[in-house]
Design a protein around this motif. Structure first.
Motif, PDB file in Angstrom:
ATOM      1  N   SER A  37       0.862  -1.180   0.000  1.00 32.66           N
ATOM      2  CA  SER A  37       0.000   0.000   0.000  1.00 32.66           C
ATOM      3  C   SER A  37       0.893   1.223   0.000  1.00 32.66           C
ATOM      4  O   SER A  37       1.608   1.491   0.965  1.00 32.66           O
ATOM      5  CB  SER A  37      -0.920   0.010   1.227  1.00 32.66           C
ATOM      6  OG  SER A  37      -1.738   1.159   1.220  1.00 32.66           O
ATOM      7  N   GLU A  38       0.858   1.947  -1.122  1.00 34.08           N
ATOM      8  CA  GLU A  38       1.755   3.080  -1.291  1.00 34.08           C
ATOM      9  C   GLU A  38       1.020   4.171  -2.058  1.00 34.08           C
ATOM     10  O   GLU A  38       0.963   4.139  -3.290  1.00 34.08           O
ATOM     11  CB  GLU A  38       3.015   2.638  -2.038  1.00 34.08           C
ATOM     12  CG  GLU A  38       4.101   3.683  -2.136  1.00 34.08           C
ATOM     13  CD  GLU A  38       5.328   3.135  -2.832  1.00 34.08           C
ATOM     14  OE1 GLU A  38       5.537   3.498  -3.990  1.00 34.08           O
ATOM     15  OE2 GLU A  38       6.061   2.326  -2.228  1.00 34.08           O
ATOM     16  N   ASP A 198       6.932  -5.106  -7.773  1.00 30.93           N
ATOM     17  CA  ASP A 198       5.681  -4.603  -7.225  1.00 30.93           C
ATOM     18  C   ASP A 198       4.636  -4.562  -8.335  1.00 30.93           C
ATOM     19  O   ASP A 198       4.918  -4.097  -9.454  1.00 30.93           O
ATOM     20  CB  ASP A 198       5.869  -3.195  -6.661  1.00 30.93           C
ATOM     21  CG  ASP A 198       6.876  -3.154  -5.515  1.00 30.93           C
ATOM     22  OD1 ASP A 198       7.094  -4.202  -4.870  1.00 30.93           O
ATOM     23  OD2 ASP A 198       7.447  -2.073  -5.273  1.00 30.93           O
TER      24      ASP A 198
END
Length: 208
Positions: A37-38, A198
């Motif tokens: 979560s970014e 990612d």
């Protein structure tokens, strides 16, 4: 661009990658998967290990259509290979399209044309394809994305070709004919030797 008629297109699938790491049905091969979560990116991270790694998506099959996702590698030579596997039969038999972000903006023109790659394992590795069909199954990406940043990918697969588009480009960075027909229909996230990656915002749109 792949044209999908509303009359024949099947329902889009958008797996929630942010919760995928906790799904007991996922199959992760030679990697560990953790939630990511970014900012606006909610997805999954595959860790870095020797050898290639896969995360097979549960309850999703794919033969032809489009695959879209956001992905991030890094600008570290020979330690960033990120992409998608499809037509999977098992953990070693599949096709894949992947990227080498460390080559995106290389000053070496030879490295730049090795930025995006098609493979068909186990027979046609990148080494075999590069030796026997130089520059046919790999290409540069232009304009080159930030090698340390997120970039968007759209892979279009039909019975006769595989095309890879990056960011909002309407020109394929790579277009190839599959070197062999794979009967499998598994699809998964893919990372290469010594690489993690990612992944976020995956959408799969199959067509008959």
């Amino acid at each position: 661009m792949l044209i999908t008629s509303p009359a024949i297109a099947q329902k889009k699938t958008s797996p929630d990658l942010a919760t995928l790491a906790q799904d007991p049905k996922i199959v992760v091969v030679n990697r560990s998967a953790t939630a990511l979560s970014e900012g606006p990116q909610k997805g999954v991270r595959l860790d870095q290990r020797p050898g290639e790694g896969l995360l097979w998506l549960p309850d999703v099959t794919f033969t032809n259509g489009s695959i879209e996702f956001d992905v991030r590698g890094k600008d570290v030579l020979q330690q960033s290979f990120v992409g998608i596997a499809f037509h999977g039969q098992n953990d070693s038999t599949y096709e894949a399209v992947y990227f080498r972000p460390f080559n995106f903006r290389s000053e070496d023109p030879v490295r730049r044309i090795h930025a995006v790659q098609y493979i068909s394992h186990p027979t046609y590795s990148w080494q075999k394809l590069r030796t026997e069909f130089p520059n046919k199954y790999e290409a540069a990406v232009a304009p080159a994305p930030d090698p340390n940043g997120w970039f968007h990918v759209r892979i279009e697969v039909t019975g006769s070709n595989v095309r890879a588009f990056v960011n909002q480009s309407t020109t394929a960075a790579l277009e190839v004919e599959p070197i062999q027909k794979r009967p499998g229909n598994r699809i998964g996230l893919w990372v290469g030797n010594a690489s993690g990656g990612d992944f976020a915002n995956l959408t799969i749109t199959p067509v008959p």
